[in-house]
Design a protein around this motif. Structure first.
Motif, PDB file in Angstrom:
ATOM      1  N   PHE A   1       0.827  -1.210   0.000  1.00  0.00           N
ATOM      2  CA  PHE A   1       0.000   0.000   0.000  1.00  0.00           C
ATOM      3  C   PHE A   1       0.862   1.262   0.000  1.00  0.00           C
ATOM      4  CE2 PHE A   1      -2.377   3.300   2.424  1.00  0.00           C
ATOM      5  CZ  PHE A   1      -3.402   3.505   1.511  1.00  0.00           C
ATOM      6  N   VAL A   2       0.470   2.214  -0.851  1.00  0.00           N
ATOM      7  CA  VAL A   2       1.129   3.521  -0.917  1.00  0.00           C
ATOM      8  C   VAL A   2       0.044   4.587  -0.947  1.00  0.00           C
ATOM      9  CG1 VAL A   2       2.700   5.037  -2.184  1.00  0.00           C
ATOM     10  CG2 VAL A   2       3.055   2.556  -2.242  1.00  0.00           C
ATOM     11  N   TYR A   3       0.181   5.576  -0.091  1.00  0.00           N
ATOM     12  CA  TYR A   3      -0.774   6.690  -0.071  1.00  0.00           C
ATOM     13  C   TYR A   3      -0.096   7.924  -0.652  1.00  0.00           C
ATOM     14  CZ  TYR A   3      -4.507   9.786   1.570  1.00  0.00           C
ATOM     15  OH  TYR A   3      -5.552  10.696   1.631  1.00  0.00           O
ATOM     16  N   VAL A   4      -0.731   8.532  -1.654  1.00  0.00           N
ATOM     17  CA  VAL A   4      -0.192   9.740  -2.283  1.00  0.00           C
ATOM     18  C   VAL A   4      -1.199  10.876  -2.130  1.00  0.00           C
ATOM     19  CG1 VAL A   4       0.676  10.818  -4.387  1.00  0.00           C
ATOM     20  CG2 VAL A   4       1.115   8.385  -3.967  1.00  0.00           C
ATOM     21  N   ALA A   5      -0.805  11.908  -1.412  1.00  0.00           N
ATOM     22  CA  ALA A   5      -1.620  13.121  -1.283  1.00  0.00           C
ATOM     23  C   ALA A   5      -1.091  14.131  -2.296  1.00  0.00           C
ATOM     24  CB  ALA A   5      -1.518  13.686   0.126  1.00  0.00           C
ATOM     25  N   ILE A   6      -1.929  14.536  -3.235  1.00  0.00           N
ATOM     26  CA  ILE A   6      -1.514  15.508  -4.239  1.00  0.00           C
ATOM     27  C   ILE A   6      -2.360  16.773  -4.070  1.00  0.00           C
ATOM     28  CG2 ILE A   6      -2.996  14.355  -5.964  1.00  0.00           C
ATOM     29  CD1 ILE A   6      -0.994  15.385  -8.091  1.00  0.00           C
ATOM     30  N   THR A   7      -1.700  17.896  -3.820  1.00  0.00           N
ATOM     31  CA  THR A   7      -2.385  19.149  -3.519  1.00  0.00           C
ATOM     32  C   THR A   7      -1.822  20.281  -4.368  1.00  0.00           C
ATOM     33  OG1 THR A   7      -0.865  19.964  -1.795  1.00  0.00           O
ATOM     34  CG2 THR A   7      -2.505  18.314  -1.125  1.00  0.00           C
ATOM     35  N   ALA A   8      -2.381  21.473  -4.156  1.00  0.00           N
ATOM     36  CA  ALA A   8      -1.893  22.657  -4.866  1.00  0.00           C
ATOM     37  C   ALA A   8      -0.924  23.468  -4.013  1.00  0.00           C
ATOM     38  CB  ALA A   8      -3.069  23.540  -5.289  1.00  0.00           C
ATOM     39  N   GLU A   9      -0.537  22.949  -2.859  1.00  0.00           N
ATOM     40  CA  GLU A   9       0.411  23.655  -1.997  1.00  0.00           C
ATOM     41  C   GLU A   9       1.779  23.719  -2.677  1.00  0.00           C
ATOM     42  OE1 GLU A   9      -0.762  22.202   2.412  1.00  0.00           O
ATOM     43  OE2 GLU A   9      -0.574  20.613   0.913  1.00  0.00           O
ATOM     44  N   TYR A  10       2.429  24.857  -2.564  1.00  0.00           N
ATOM     45  CA  TYR A  10       3.755  24.987  -3.177  1.00  0.00           C
ATOM     46  C   TYR A  10       4.801  24.201  -2.412  1.00  0.00           C
ATOM     47  CZ  TYR A  10       2.224  28.531  -6.492  1.00  0.00           C
ATOM     48  OH  TYR A  10       1.596  29.171  -7.518  1.00  0.00           O
ATOM     49  N   ASN A  11       4.638  24.157  -1.093  1.00  0.00           N
ATOM     50  CA  ASN A  11       5.581  23.439  -0.253  1.00  0.00           C
ATOM     51  C   ASN A  11       4.817  22.508   0.687  1.00  0.00           C
ATOM     52  OD1 ASN A  11       8.190  24.843  -0.980  1.00  0.00           O
ATOM     53  ND2 ASN A  11       6.968  26.588  -0.309  1.00  0.00           N
ATOM     54  N   LYS A  12       5.493  21.475   1.093  1.00  0.00           N
ATOM     55  CA  LYS A  12       4.890  20.495   1.976  1.00  0.00           C
ATOM     56  C   LYS A  12       4.687  21.059   3.374  1.00  0.00           C
ATOM     57  CE  LYS A  12       5.805  15.869   3.771  1.00  0.00           C
ATOM     58  NZ  LYS A  12       6.781  14.752   3.760  1.00  0.00           N
ATOM     59  N   ASP A  13       3.478  20.931   3.878  1.00  0.00           N
ATOM     60  CA  ASP A  13       3.169  21.341   5.252  1.00  0.00           C
ATOM     61  C   ASP A  13       3.507  20.167   6.169  1.00  0.00           C
ATOM     62  OD1 ASP A  13       2.095  22.063   7.683  1.00  0.00           O
ATOM     63  OD2 ASP A  13       0.266  22.920   6.849  1.00  0.00           O
ATOM     64  N   LYS A  14       4.690  20.222   6.769  1.00  0.00           N
ATOM     65  CA  LYS A  14       5.170  19.080   7.553  1.00  0.00           C
ATOM     66  C   LYS A  14       4.267  18.783   8.750  1.00  0.00           C
ATOM     67  CE  LYS A  14      10.007  19.703   6.244  1.00  0.00           C
ATOM     68  NZ  LYS A  14      11.396  19.930   6.721  1.00  0.00           N
ATOM     69  N   THR A  15       3.717  19.830   9.348  1.00  0.00           N
ATOM     70  CA  THR A  15       2.873  19.616  10.523  1.00  0.00           C
ATOM     71  C   THR A  15       1.593  18.874  10.166  1.00  0.00           C
ATOM     72  OG1 THR A  15       1.822  21.789  10.245  1.00  0.00           O
ATOM     73  CG2 THR A  15       3.784  21.680  11.642  1.00  0.00           C
ATOM     74  N   LYS A  16       1.113  19.068   8.953  1.00  0.00           N
ATOM     75  CA  LYS A  16      -0.141  18.437   8.531  1.00  0.00           C
ATOM     76  C   LYS A  16       0.020  16.938   8.289  1.00  0.00           C
ATOM     77  CE  LYS A  16      -2.600  20.629   5.432  1.00  0.00           C
ATOM     78  NZ  LYS A  16      -3.090  21.121   4.118  1.00  0.00           N
ATOM     79  N   TYR A  17       1.187  16.535   7.781  1.00  0.00           N
ATOM     80  CA  TYR A  17       1.363  15.149   7.359  1.00  0.00           C
ATOM     81  C   TYR A  17       2.321  14.343   8.236  1.00  0.00           C
ATOM     82  CZ  TYR A  17      -0.555  17.426   3.206  1.00  0.00           C
ATOM     83  OH  TYR A  17      -1.329  18.158   2.351  1.00  0.00           O
ATOM     84  N   LEU A  18       2.884  14.976   9.236  1.00  0.00           N
ATOM     85  CA  LEU A  18       3.914  14.319  10.047  1.00  0.00           C
ATOM     86  C   LEU A  18       3.427  13.021  10.684  1.00  0.00           C
ATOM     87  CD1 LEU A  18       6.778  14.438  11.205  1.00  0.00           C
ATOM     88  CD2 LEU A  18       5.858  15.774  13.130  1.00  0.00           C
ATOM     89  N   LYS A  19       2.220  13.030  11.186  1.00  0.00           N
ATOM     90  CA  LYS A  19       1.726  11.840  11.917  1.00  0.00           C
ATOM     91  C   LYS A  19       1.506  10.639  11.006  1.00  0.00           C
ATOM     92  CE  LYS A  19      -3.116  13.373  11.746  1.00  0.00           C
ATOM     93  NZ  LYS A  19      -4.292  13.722  12.577  1.00  0.00           N
ATOM     94  N   TYR A  20       1.452  10.872   9.686  1.00  0.00           N
ATOM     95  CA  TYR A  20       1.253   9.759   8.758  1.00  0.00           C
ATOM     96  C   TYR A  20       2.574   9.197   8.237  1.00  0.00           C
ATOM     97  CZ  TYR A  20      -3.398  11.851   8.727  1.00  0.00           C
ATOM     98  OH  TYR A  20      -4.607  12.378   9.103  1.00  0.00           O
ATOM     99  N   GLU A  21       3.643   9.900   8.481  1.00  0.00           N
ATOM    100  CA  GLU A  21       4.937   9.497   7.936  1.00  0.00           C
ATOM    101  C   GLU A  21       5.718   8.672   8.955  1.00  0.00           C
ATOM    102  OE1 GLU A  21       6.302  13.442   6.952  1.00  0.00           O
ATOM    103  OE2 GLU A  21       5.871  13.092   4.841  1.00  0.00           O
ATOM    104  N   ASP A  22       5.319   7.456   9.124  1.00  0.00           N
ATOM    105  CA  ASP A  22       6.043   6.552  10.011  1.00  0.00           C
ATOM    106  C   ASP A  22       6.543   5.355   9.209  1.00  0.00           C
ATOM    107  OD1 ASP A  22       3.967   4.515   9.860  1.00  0.00           O
ATOM    108  OD2 ASP A  22       2.788   5.808  11.172  1.00  0.00           O
ATOM    109  N   LYS A  23       7.317   4.547   9.853  1.00  0.00           N
ATOM    110  CA  LYS A  23       7.959   3.432   9.154  1.00  0.00           C
ATOM    111  C   LYS A  23       6.973   2.374   8.679  1.00  0.00           C
ATOM    112  CE  LYS A  23       8.991   1.152  13.571  1.00  0.00           C
ATOM    113  NZ  LYS A  23      10.074   0.638  14.444  1.00  0.00           N
ATOM    114  N   ASP A  24       5.765   2.391   9.219  1.00  0.00           N
ATOM    115  CA  ASP A  24       4.783   1.376   8.846  1.00  0.00           C
ATOM    116  C   ASP A  24       3.884   1.805   7.684  1.00  0.00           C
ATOM    117  OD1 ASP A  24       5.656  -0.306  10.909  1.00  0.00           O
ATOM    118  OD2 ASP A  24       4.399   0.749  12.367  1.00  0.00           O
ATOM    119  N   LEU A  25       4.074   3.011   7.187  1.00  0.00           N
ATOM    120  CA  LEU A  25       3.217   3.512   6.118  1.00  0.00           C
ATOM    121  C   LEU A  25       4.047   4.248   5.063  1.00  0.00           C
ATOM    122  CD1 LEU A  25       0.408   4.166   4.913  1.00  0.00           C
ATOM    123  CD2 LEU A  25       0.388   6.223   6.343  1.00  0.00           C
TER     124      LEU A  25
END
Length: 264
Positions: free
Chosen positions: A120-144
């Motif tokens: 499984f791979v999750y790809v979030a594609i948005t119109a943001e110019y830069n990645k909002d680390k605070t928004k996606y941090l909790k999803y970026e772990d070794k199990d996902l």
């Protein structure tokens, strides 16, 4: 739909719909040479082969049992890739009774991937110019395997291939999609250092602002003329000297109370 949007033949309220943008962009990868799909996925960090890409299965707006409906599933090789696309809206947040949109899609997507024996791979594609680390941090772990990208990356991808002129029979399709993304202002700033082939660059008196053609110019009218009355600053060969910086203990200051600012 791409041509209709380029020529302004669809209602304005539909132009900002992320579903239409998703359809336009990923229809290109579905119907064009699958070499392009392979290169795009590899650019995202998903390593697939050309044969995997040729046999990739595109599933638009497939509903899960809990009613969650991701924008696109691409089953390619060993990967089950869930794309959730956003344009001007944001991901649905968590409520008292329902988990957040990303959490729900991850849960159901993982189950579906396991049922098909895929990674499984999750790809979030948005119109943001830069990645909002605070928004996606909790999803970026070794199990996902969580990937954030933006539409601007697609624009840059198409631009690079158009410049190389290696699209063969996909060139017109790519060019129309590229122009649509430009029209939607989904193009990132690539830096002036990357501008190639610009002739007589040093002869331009104004690069970023032209008084004659600028739409918003009231605040700047007469600005350059006003500056012309002042003497130009000459070139500095030595910006500072080491003697400027001294240890405060060696300075002779009589009873210092406020060194940098005295409110009295």
């Amino acid at each position: 739909m791409i041509i209709a949007e380029l020529y302004g033949k669809i209602p304005n309220k539909l132009e900002d719909k992320e579903d239409i943008l998703t359809s336009n962009v990923f229809s290109f990868f579905k119907y064009s040479n699958r070499q392009l799909l392979m290169e795009y996925l590899i650019q995202l960090g998903i390593n697939v082969s050309l044969n995997d890409s040729k046999n990739a299965d595109f599933r638009f707006w497939q509903s899960y049992d809990d009613g969650t409906e991701p924008d696109l599933i691409v089953v390619c090789g060993e990967f089950y890739i869930l794309f959730e696309a956003k344009l001007y809206s944001d991901f649905s947040p968590k409520t008292l009774t329902v988990a957040s949109q990303i959490s729900r899609e991850i849960k159901m997507g993982k189950l579906a991937a396991d049922n098909e024996n895929k990674e499984f791979v999750y790809v979030a594609i948005t119109a943001e110019y830069n990645k909002d680390k605070t928004k996606y941090l909790k999803y970026e772990d070794k199990d996902l395997n969580f990937i954030w990208t933006n539409w601007q990356t697609v624009t840059n991808f198409l631009e690079a291939h158009l410049i190389k002129n290696n699209l063969l029979h996909n060139k017109e399709f790519a060019n129309d999609l590229y122009n649509l993304l430009i029209k939607k202002r989904l193009r990132s700033y690539i830096g002036i250092a990357n501008v190639k082939g610009l002739q007589n660059f040093n002869n331009y008196s104004s690069i970023f602002y032209n008084l004659k053609t600028s739409k918003f110019k009231g605040e700047f009218s007469g600005f350059l003329e006003s500056l012309a009355e002042f003497e130009k600053i000459g070139q500095f060969f030595k910006f500072y000297q080491k003697s400027f910086f001294q240890n405060i203990k060696t300075c002779k200051i009589n009873q210092p109370e406020n060194i940098f600012y005295n409110g009295k």
